[in-house]
Design a protein around this motif. Structure first.
Motif, PDB file in Angstrom:
ATOM      1  N   GLY A 282       1.152   2.946   4.853  1.00 17.10           N
ATOM      2  CA  GLY A 282       1.585   1.832   4.023  1.00 17.10           C
ATOM      3  C   GLY A 282       3.090   1.798   3.954  1.00 17.10           C
ATOM      4  O   GLY A 282       3.775   2.547   4.640  1.00 17.10           O
TER       5      GLY A 282
ATOM      6  N   ALA B  57       0.830  -1.201   0.000  1.00 13.41           N
ATOM      7  CA  ALA B  57       0.000   0.000   0.000  1.00 13.41           C
ATOM      8  C   ALA B  57       0.864   1.250   0.000  1.00 13.41           C
ATOM      9  O   ALA B  57       1.961   1.265   0.563  1.00 13.41           O
ATOM     10  CB  ALA B  57      -0.914   0.003   1.216  1.00 13.41           C
TER      11      ALA B  57
ATOM     12  N   ALA C 291      -2.697  -1.574   4.008  1.00 14.80           N
ATOM     13  CA  ALA C 291      -3.141  -0.183   4.125  1.00 14.80           C
ATOM     14  C   ALA C 291      -3.837   0.046   5.464  1.00 14.80           C
ATOM     15  O   ALA C 291      -4.648  -0.769   5.912  1.00 14.80           O
ATOM     16  CB  ALA C 291      -4.096   0.172   2.987  1.00 14.80           C
TER      17      ALA C 291
END
Length: 473
Positions: A470, A234, A416
């Motif tokens: 992330g 992410a 994420a």
């Protein structure tokens, strides 16, 4: 309410004696009640083709409470008897002191029944449930050769409640619960990923054991696992985020819902304390807490103080218009109880808690909302999260999310997290979809060491300026 099979006053206690003891405990108090409960539950867990755990639990007991001002005296016991009740009354009485209080008005009666009285555990035999779990395992493995592990659980229970108040009002409620959870692990080129799905509610177990239902849950779990097989790391940084409908409402539940519970606002520890009547969210944002939806996991015919459940508007067109209240906090704040006095069980004191909390639909087409995202994240599944009630700051992990560039949904992203605060996020909602969905019936909510079942929901939302955590920068 309908008569419950529990009937503690028929088998354990004389009702008039119990009422007399309760009145002694609450003489000169502002409020109080005797809460009696029987709870039975069953759980069967299959893991990797074998039954890993099977349990049956049963408990019963009472809790007696006396309230004076901000102080509550509470005592509970697993023994439902006159002797235990009199000892509990002595403890609860300490909170009342010399008295001088005026007993609060009794809850209004109701004939509403939002769910069945039937025991969900009786919908299938124990052997039949095990057979279904084994069928489920075989079905999942046949779906895709990359499936290397399957886990599934069946859970059901029945809570029977009686509430006796000092003025003589007696209320009963029978609350069923059923749930099915499935999870699969897939492997490809040495990489393993997991996907989960499930659902339930206050209804019988039979509907969850229908092949059409559990097969759909397994296909969904497999889909999520396969999506994550191809997911990339992410991104990190400040960006706009689109939240999908339904279960992503758990973010609003945590970031906003707890902050709108009456006790936090009475004590002025909520980020929303003192803001009643003010614009706290973007125009078009309307949030409700509704415990009256039939069969929903968070629904209750009456709360654990005897107040009928209600459909309460918390935020209307962006303006704060209400808090969720139990009886004690409502009285201290000079407002009416809202049917949100909930407790985990007889051995816990009630407090303001959410039921089914959701945001209403708006005018926007969900596809257009995603297409309007220039560079950001489209999050449709969430796992764990946490929030600080005092400032509304939250951190949530995504279980399914995608990178969006120039309105096009691209690669799935893994790892994420969404970081922000509820008060700011409410004001940064830029689009509200017309696709309100409620979650599939999987929510539990923790507060002060107590857990209760809840529901969440929302339409597709575009929120500007969230921090995405992330590993890509």
């Amino acid at each position: 309410m309908t008569d419950a099979p529990f009937r503690p006053f028929d088998t354990y206690l004389d009702e008039q004696t119990a009422l007399s003891v309760l009145r002694q405990a609450t003489d000169g108090a502002d409020d109080g009640e005797l809460f009696l409960e029987r709870r039975r539950s069953e759980s069967i867990v299959l893991d990797d083709g074998r039954i890993k755990n099977a349990s049956y639990d049963a408990s019963e007991g009472f809790g007696l409470r006396a309230i004076r001002g901000e102080v509550a005296g509470y005592a509970h016991s697993t023994e439902i008897s006159e002797h235990a009740l009199r000892r509990a009354a002595q403890t609860a009485r300490i909170a009342v002191g010399d008295g001088g209080g005026i007993m609060s008005d009794s809850p209004k009666g109701t004939n509403i029944k939002l769910y069945t009285d039937a025991d969900p555990m009786s919908d299938a035999t124990f052997a039949g449930k095990i057979d279904i779990l084994k069928e489920l395992d075989a079905y999942a493995r046949a779906l895709d050769p990359r499936v290397i592990q399957v886990s599934a659980s069946i859970g059901a229970g029945l809570q029977e409640v009686e509430i006796l108040r000092p003025e003589g009002l007696r209320l009963t409620d029978i609350r069923p619960m059923a749930r099915l959870n499935v999870s699969v692990i897939v492997e490809q080129n040495g990489r393993r990923e997991q996907g989960s799905s499930g659902g339930g509610g206050r209804h019988g177990l039979a509907r969850l054991l229908e092949p059409a239902y559990w097969q759909a849950q397994l296909r969904e779990a497999l889909r999520i696992a396969l999506v994550n097989l191809d997911a990339v790391a992410a991104p990190a940084g400040m960006m706009d985020v689109v939240l999908g409908p339904g279960w992503p409402g758990i973010l609003l539940h945590e970031a906003i819902g707890h902050g709108l519970e009456g006790d936090f606002n009475r004590k002025k520890t909520s980020a929303f304390a003192g803001l009643m009547g003010q614009q706290i969210a973007a125009r078009g944002v309307t949030v409700l807490d509704d415990g009256t939806i039939p069969d929903r996991r968070g629904s209750i015919s009456v709360d654990d103080e005897g107040t009928p459940s209600a459909k309460n508007v918390l935020i209307e067109d962006g303006v704060l218009v209400g808090y969720m209240q139990d009886r004690q906090n409502a009285r201290l704040m000079g407002v009416a109880p809202t049917g949100n006095g909930r407790r985990q069980g007889y051995d816990h004191i009630p407090m303001p808690r959410m039921t089914n909390t959701y945001m209403l639909s708006g005018p926007d087409n969900p596809a257009d909302i995603v297409a309007s995202l220039k560079d950001g994240i489209y999050a449709v599944g969430f796992g764990g999260g946490q929030v600080d009630i005092t400032n509304g700051k939250f951190v949530f992990s995504c279980t399914e999310a995608y990178r969006v560039r120039n309105g096009l949904v691209g690669e799935a992203v893994k790892g994420a997290t969404l970081i922000g605060d509820g008060a700011t996020s409410l004001k940064h909602i830029r689009a509200i979809g017309n696709d309100l969905e409620l979650d599939p019936g999987i929510g539990n909510c923790g507060k002060n060491g107590q857990w209760v079942p809840v529901g969440v929901g929302q339409p597709t939302l575009l929120i500007g300026g969230l921090t995405v955590g992330g590993s890509q920068t």
